[in-house]
Design a protein around this motif. Structure first.
Motif, PDB file in Angstrom:
ATOM      1  N   SER A 193       0.998  -1.191  -0.209  1.00 34.40           N
ATOM      2  CA  SER A 193       0.036  -0.438  -0.328  1.00 34.40           C
ATOM      3  C   SER A 193       0.846   1.152  -0.010  1.00 34.40           C
ATOM      4  O   SER A 193       0.706   2.157  -0.607  1.00 34.40           O
ATOM      5  N   GLU A 194       1.927   1.253   1.154  1.00 36.93           N
ATOM      6  CA  GLU A 194       2.649   2.243   0.511  1.00 36.93           C
ATOM      7  C   GLU A 194       3.990   2.444  -0.219  1.00 36.93           C
ATOM      8  O   GLU A 194       3.703   3.600  -0.705  1.00 36.93           O
ATOM      9  N   ALA A 195       4.256   1.716  -0.836  1.00 38.20           N
ATOM     10  CA  ALA A 195       4.706   1.542  -2.297  1.00 38.20           C
ATOM     11  C   ALA A 195       4.337   1.994  -3.473  1.00 38.20           C
ATOM     12  O   ALA A 195       4.465   2.716  -4.626  1.00 38.20           O
ATOM     13  N   PHE A 196       3.054   1.712  -3.630  1.00 39.06           N
ATOM     14  CA  PHE A 196       2.116   2.179  -4.322  1.00 39.06           C
ATOM     15  C   PHE A 196       1.848   3.320  -4.128  1.00 39.06           C
ATOM     16  O   PHE A 196       1.559   3.862  -5.019  1.00 39.06           O
ATOM     17  N   ALA A 197       1.519   3.985  -2.737  1.00 42.70           N
ATOM     18  CA  ALA A 197       1.109   5.048  -1.997  1.00 42.70           C
ATOM     19  C   ALA A 197       1.934   6.065  -3.429  1.00 42.70           C
ATOM     20  O   ALA A 197       2.358   7.626  -3.751  1.00 42.70           O
ATOM     21  N   LEU A 198       3.440   5.712  -3.090  1.00 38.05           N
ATOM     22  CA  LEU A 198       4.743   6.352  -3.056  1.00 38.05           C
ATOM     23  C   LEU A 198       4.841   6.701  -4.588  1.00 38.05           C
ATOM     24  O   LEU A 198       4.991   8.031  -5.202  1.00 38.05           O
ATOM     25  N   THR A 199       5.483   5.773  -5.024  1.00 39.56           N
ATOM     26  CA  THR A 199       5.092   5.473  -6.714  1.00 39.56           C
ATOM     27  C   THR A 199       4.077   6.001  -7.763  1.00 39.56           C
ATOM     28  O   THR A 199       4.196   6.720  -8.247  1.00 39.56           O
ATOM     29  N   ARG A 200       3.071   5.846  -6.974  1.00 37.30           N
ATOM     30  CA  ARG A 200       1.573   6.486  -7.359  1.00 37.30           C
ATOM     31  C   ARG A 200       2.493   8.390  -7.542  1.00 37.30           C
ATOM     32  O   ARG A 200       1.615   8.547  -8.935  1.00 37.30           O
ATOM     33  N   LYS A 201       2.205   8.791  -6.264  1.00 40.24           N
ATOM     34  CA  LYS A 201       2.068  10.344  -6.486  1.00 40.24           C
ATOM     35  C   LYS A 201       3.536  10.576  -6.841  1.00 40.24           C
ATOM     36  O   LYS A 201       3.716  11.897  -7.554  1.00 40.24           O
ATOM     37  N   ALA A 202       4.800   9.646  -7.699  1.00 38.82           N
ATOM     38  CA  ALA A 202       5.970  10.250  -8.463  1.00 38.82           C
ATOM     39  C   ALA A 202       5.350   9.992  -9.937  1.00 38.82           C
ATOM     40  O   ALA A 202       6.131  10.565 -10.582  1.00 38.82           O
ATOM     41  N   GLY A 203       4.309   9.907 -10.713  1.00 43.23           N
ATOM     42  CA  GLY A 203       3.402   9.990 -11.617  1.00 43.23           C
ATOM     43  C   GLY A 203       4.044   8.588 -12.554  1.00 43.23           C
ATOM     44  O   GLY A 203       4.032   8.300 -13.375  1.00 43.23           O
ATOM     45  N   LEU A 204       4.359   7.192 -11.449  1.00 41.10           N
ATOM     46  CA  LEU A 204       4.687   5.946 -12.222  1.00 41.10           C
ATOM     47  C   LEU A 204       3.243   5.469 -11.950  1.00 41.10           C
ATOM     48  O   LEU A 204       2.571   5.642 -11.983  1.00 41.10           O
ATOM     49  N   ASP A 205       3.607   4.298 -13.355  1.00 37.14           N
ATOM     50  CA  ASP A 205       2.016   3.392 -13.745  1.00 37.14           C
ATOM     51  C   ASP A 205       2.609   2.919 -12.651  1.00 37.14           C
ATOM     52  O   ASP A 205       3.335   1.565 -12.579  1.00 37.14           O
ATOM     53  N   PRO A 206       1.169   2.714 -11.918  1.00 39.90           N
ATOM     54  CA  PRO A 206       1.156   1.439 -11.330  1.00 39.90           C
ATOM     55  C   PRO A 206       1.156  -0.166 -11.688  1.00 39.90           C
ATOM     56  O   PRO A 206       1.763  -0.675 -11.202  1.00 39.90           O
ATOM     57  N   GLN A 207       0.552  -0.212 -13.049  1.00 42.44           N
ATOM     58  CA  GLN A 207       0.684  -1.340 -13.415  1.00 42.44           C
ATOM     59  C   GLN A 207       2.242  -1.962 -13.452  1.00 42.44           C
ATOM     60  O   GLN A 207       2.066  -3.507 -13.553  1.00 42.44           O
ATOM     61  N   GLN A 208       3.030  -1.284 -14.374  1.00 42.04           N
ATOM     62  CA  GLN A 208       4.644  -1.354 -14.752  1.00 42.04           C
ATOM     63  C   GLN A 208       5.457  -1.302 -12.954  1.00 42.04           C
ATOM     64  O   GLN A 208       6.234  -2.276 -13.035  1.00 42.04           O
ATOM     65  N   PHE A 209       5.038  -1.264 -12.365  1.00 47.83           N
ATOM     66  CA  PHE A 209       5.279  -1.131 -10.986  1.00 47.83           C
ATOM     67  C   PHE A 209       5.121  -2.430 -10.617  1.00 47.83           C
ATOM     68  O   PHE A 209       5.864  -3.472  -9.456  1.00 47.83           O
ATOM     69  N   PHE A 210       3.541  -2.496 -10.628  1.00 41.75           N
ATOM     70  CA  PHE A 210       4.144  -4.598 -10.035  1.00 41.75           C
ATOM     71  C   PHE A 210       4.318  -4.966 -10.939  1.00 41.75           C
ATOM     72  O   PHE A 210       4.834  -5.899 -10.213  1.00 41.75           O
ATOM     73  N   GLU A 211       4.893  -5.088 -12.176  1.00 43.41           N
ATOM     74  CA  GLU A 211       5.226  -5.903 -12.315  1.00 43.41           C
ATOM     75  C   GLU A 211       6.685  -6.132 -11.911  1.00 43.41           C
ATOM     76  O   GLU A 211       7.767  -7.257 -12.663  1.00 43.41           O
ATOM     77  N   ILE A 212       7.202  -5.017 -11.319  1.00 43.89           N
ATOM     78  CA  ILE A 212       8.714  -4.979 -10.813  1.00 43.89           C
ATOM     79  C   ILE A 212       8.672  -5.736  -9.569  1.00 43.89           C
ATOM     80  O   ILE A 212       9.625  -6.716 -10.004  1.00 43.89           O
ATOM     81  N   ILE A 213       7.810  -5.249  -9.404  1.00 40.28           N
ATOM     82  CA  ILE A 213       7.357  -6.539  -7.710  1.00 40.28           C
ATOM     83  C   ILE A 213       7.076  -7.738  -7.725  1.00 40.28           C
ATOM     84  O   ILE A 213       7.621  -8.250  -7.508  1.00 40.28           O
ATOM     85  N   ASP A 214       6.243  -7.863  -8.896  1.00 36.80           N
ATOM     86  CA  ASP A 214       5.974  -9.061  -9.450  1.00 36.80           C
ATOM     87  C   ASP A 214       7.910  -9.750  -9.982  1.00 36.80           C
ATOM     88  O   ASP A 214       7.197 -11.443  -9.491  1.00 36.80           O
ATOM     89  N   ALA A 215       8.227 -10.061 -10.723  1.00 38.40           N
ATOM     90  CA  ALA A 215       9.356 -10.074 -11.026  1.00 38.40           C
ATOM     91  C   ALA A 215       9.938 -11.097  -9.658  1.00 38.40           C
ATOM     92  O   ALA A 215      11.655 -11.117  -9.368  1.00 38.40           O
ATOM     93  N   LEU A 216      10.070  -9.071  -8.940  1.00 35.47           N
ATOM     94  CA  LEU A 216      11.589  -9.107  -7.493  1.00 35.47           C
ATOM     95  C   LEU A 216      11.209 -10.425  -6.225  1.00 35.47           C
ATOM     96  O   LEU A 216      11.950 -11.551  -5.652  1.00 35.47           O
ATOM     97  N   PHE A 217       9.438 -10.761  -5.954  1.00 30.05           N
ATOM     98  CA  PHE A 217       9.107 -11.429  -5.034  1.00 30.05           C
ATOM     99  C   PHE A 217       9.453 -12.537  -5.876  1.00 30.05           C
ATOM    100  O   PHE A 217       9.225 -13.705  -5.522  1.00 30.05           O
ATOM    101  N   GLY A 218       8.761 -12.601  -6.908  1.00 30.85           N
ATOM    102  CA  GLY A 218       9.081 -13.725  -7.815  1.00 30.85           C
ATOM    103  C   GLY A 218       7.511 -15.030  -6.660  1.00 30.85           C
ATOM    104  O   GLY A 218       7.620 -16.805  -6.321  1.00 30.85           O
ATOM    105  N   SER A 219       6.702 -14.379  -6.061  1.00 33.19           N
ATOM    106  CA  SER A 219       5.546 -15.149  -5.475  1.00 33.19           C
ATOM    107  C   SER A 219       4.575 -15.156  -5.798  1.00 33.19           C
ATOM    108  O   SER A 219       3.782 -14.298  -6.431  1.00 33.19           O
TER     109      SER A 219
END
Lengths: 297, 297, 297, 297
Positions: free
Chosen positions: D187-213
């Motif tokens: 929740s906090e990571a998405f709030a931070l990146t959304r407010k910085a103008g990043l695309d949530p879907q793209q941030f999701f893909e990075i997290i997904d790759a990072l945790f692989g869970s």
């Protein structure tokens, strides 16, 4: 020593310079925007055209400016204090600044044979006007003693806490942290009792009786009535100080979870557009979290 | 109405009963361990053998017991208050209990045509002895008015906050939350300044001047000197009350992050074996987190 | 473009330079202490004597240094990148730096007609050696496309997240915040279950099955066995990154209470002397709070 | 042992009973509202009219009900499990209940010569239907071994964690705490990146790759797309479980500040009317604190 320079003529610096004039000191003033000096000049103060000039002609400079950056601006450069304060002269930093800058200034002044004293104050403009500030000072004993008469003109109490100027600035931040923590505690307590249907004014009276403190009285009243303008001290400035406290704590390796909690709520208040209202409006954040209606405009 | 029962003769109940005797009331007392009643009996109190007997013979019962469970124990059962208080009789619950139990007792007494009043107090045993308690009362107006003369014997201030007894108990929890929050704030501020090499006694004096509050004075002194015995109010009891505050907040859907923060630190103090020292020892937790040496034994 | 400079030959920079050599690039290296370049030179890399020389002779510079200060040191000054990178040249900053510095470098390079690209990486030295880094890049499309072939040599995945280099650095900090948060969660869960008498290894296996994540597997194993040396990533570096994340959040007016919580626990770990062990040792802080015995040495 | 009773035919109990039927067990079912049993009866289950009857006629009872209160309701009373389970019979409690109730049931069953086993599960209704639950069991070895074949029909993994049933229920709460913590971090990571103008879907893909869970994948997707209905697991139930975890931690004297943080945010979500949406909506609270626009309806 009968000449004193006052640099920074904001809401605190003005009454400070004024009280020194009244006490018979020869007062030299400097302000980035010289218009603010007009009233003082008409009462006998002399206006310097640079911080350096104020320092050179008095040898004793009180600075009361907005923040670290503003203090750096009057200290450094060809027209700054460092370049012009005579050897043996004293710079008394009365602003709320970071202990880090305080330590750096201690070193820089020392390298030039100048003295640096930290002497931040507790009290609002009305206390400054009434010469009832509480002053927390730290620095070399010799320098403190030399400026003691001046400080005693300005405040009703003087606490000398150590030989390192940064210690005085840290105490100031610790004090503001205590105020911010009180605001957070009141915020949550009012949210709880308001949601339970209790009358905020009545809850205020109970707290007032319980703590018997003028500080709780003043802030409790603001929160009970949800009146946050005009501000005595803004959310923006409160956040600045809590942040400085946390950075100092970080440098000393001291966890301060309550400072962090308040910091995050102040950030939330900023994000909600409350930067320029009184920092008692921290209570609006707790109220919002509880689903309570906001203060009416 | 000249007869009053006092149930629970601990450190608060004893001086309360004593003051009622002095004021000329006929006082009937009950305590689970009757030995505690001896001094009062020698001063003229009558000892009842059950809570029910105390209720039946007076019609006005003040309870001042340890916690929710202790109050349930004197209220329920064949010898309890509910079974024996006459219709129109009043039970005044002066202990710090959960608003949940308070609401439940309101209902149970009402079903029997009895009155229930919440009247928790702020003040320690010495304030009780001096009849200087601050009493927060809530309940039906008629019942409050009937017991007002008795409450005015016991305290220097009486705040009537509403018609629901649970509201008075909530205010008491909110007040204790404010005290606990103050302790956490002081704990972090002292850890910060101690680690920076400042003298705790001197920092105490500055805080004392800043807040001008007898509460900050008393607790600031304990923390500055790291003296936590004998306890005025223990870590264990502090945790109990903060927990009740949080549960009440949960039921009302009010987030209280500062209450949670304090709760976790009190749990840590418990895990560290500090349950029976004064709750000002919360300061030891902050000190430990900062890597500072503990209070010497 | 077949020449690439690599500045910073630490545990990440070395395998990066090595992989570029293997891929057939002409590689120029620079390190503050040139001894670290020896192995690479023996494999065909050319050693530059200043960052500026590396930049001038290649036009494409990858920097992989410790922190903001180290990056400033190679960028500024008469021998720095800014002074020597040809117009149209590209500086790819692969370190974990503050978005603030990233934005400042964007501006400074732009003023000289140079390109700046943010391209921080997820993955430890072994992933760098295996060319399996995950790279998050941001910058002007033209510059990204020109360095894409180089980045594809180094990593298994390349995410292009925007036109502002600072966005890539922010994503890196957000990722490290997620890792730190996972460590805090695991720390508390292990403290709880250990105190209840459960076997940490068995609890680890359940978590491992539940999350099915190599990250949870690796860190869960460290915490279950309380083995924190040799460190993969230290408490000290973890604190640096969480602090950068919080500062970025502050600048964007985003409250991050969980980041603050972790930050305070990392500070506590520092105060306890744990700065150079693996940041999984955050679990020791939760264990200590619960009164559990520390990891044996 | 070929007869098994299943008490509680909600979204988890139904597929459990169904799988037992398919595996050839004689299945007796009970539900407070018997209509829910119809489909199972048509497939061969027998409907008992009381929990006691189900227990008496099978000697092995699986309970899968909503919460502590619901479990007490089927256990106690003249028609309850305690009164009717034969000596040597086994009650397997598969619900997420408090370790406190688990310990109390352990004692009460033992007094009657009955066995009590804790066997809560990880997995949603679709995992139950696919017999792919992860089951965490604890209890007397003899009893565990007797019900092992039944449990192996229902799940893909069985972890036996101890001899005290409450330990299994504690592990379940610890697991749900880990999930809730992950949600707060995301929740906090998405709030931070959304407010910085990043695309949530793209941030999701990075997290997904990072945790692989698969867990991060599922919840990350919900948060990136701000889709919280239909709920897999509600805010209300999440709060119930986090609260149980904290109460268990309190009883064991384990501070859990992250659990408290999540608890307060879930309370805030409740106060905002989000009780029946998926608990991934915790992300809306972080977004709101950052001043971001809410999910559109």
């Amino acid at each position: 020593m009968s000449a004193v320079a006052v640099i920074g003529l904001g809401r605190m610096g003005q009454p400070i310079a004024c009280n020194l004039l009244k006490a018979g000191y020869e007062v030299v003033v400097y302000n980035r925007t010289p218009e603010k000096a007009e009233a003082l000049v008409s009462e006998g103060a002399r206006l310097a055209s640079t911080p350096g000039e104020a320092a050179r002609t008095t040898g004793l400079v009180l600075t009361m400016v907005a923040d670290d950056a503003a203090l750096e601006a009057v200290v450094e450069g060809p027209d700054g204090l460092l370049a012009h304060l005579p050897a043996g002269g004293i710079h008394v930093a009365m602003s709320t600044i970071s202990p880090e800058l305080s330590a750096s200034l201690t070193r820089r002044h020392q390298e030039r044979g100048q003295f640096f004293v930290g002497a931040p104050v507790f009290g609002r403009p009305d206390a400054a006007a009434a010469a009832r500030l509480r002053i927390v000072a730290a620095g070399p004993t010799e320098a403190i003693e030399r400026c003691r008469p001046v400080l005693e003109v300005l405040g009703s109490q003087l606490f000398v806490v150590g030989a390192e100027p940064a210690q005085a600035h840290l105490v100031k931040l610790a004090g503001n942290f205590l105020l911010a923590s009180m605001l957070e505690a009141l915020s949550e307590a009012f949210a709880l009792t308001r949601k339970a249907g209790l009358d905020p004014q009545q809850f205020f009276e109970i707290i007032d009786a319980l703590f018997g403190s003028p500080i709780y009285h003043a802030y409790g009243q603001l929160i009970a009535s949800q009146r946050y303008t005009p501000p005595g001290f803004t959310i923006r400035l409160g956040l600045k100080d809590v942040r400085l406290a946390r950075q100092a704590a970080h440098a000393l390796q001291v966890p301060m979870p309550l400072a962090s909690l308040v910091e995050n709520h102040l950030i939330e208040a900023l994000a909600a557009g409350l930067q320029e209202v009184d920092w008692a409006a921290l209570a609006e954040i707790a109220a919002r979290h509880a689903g309570l209606p906001p203060a009416s405009a």
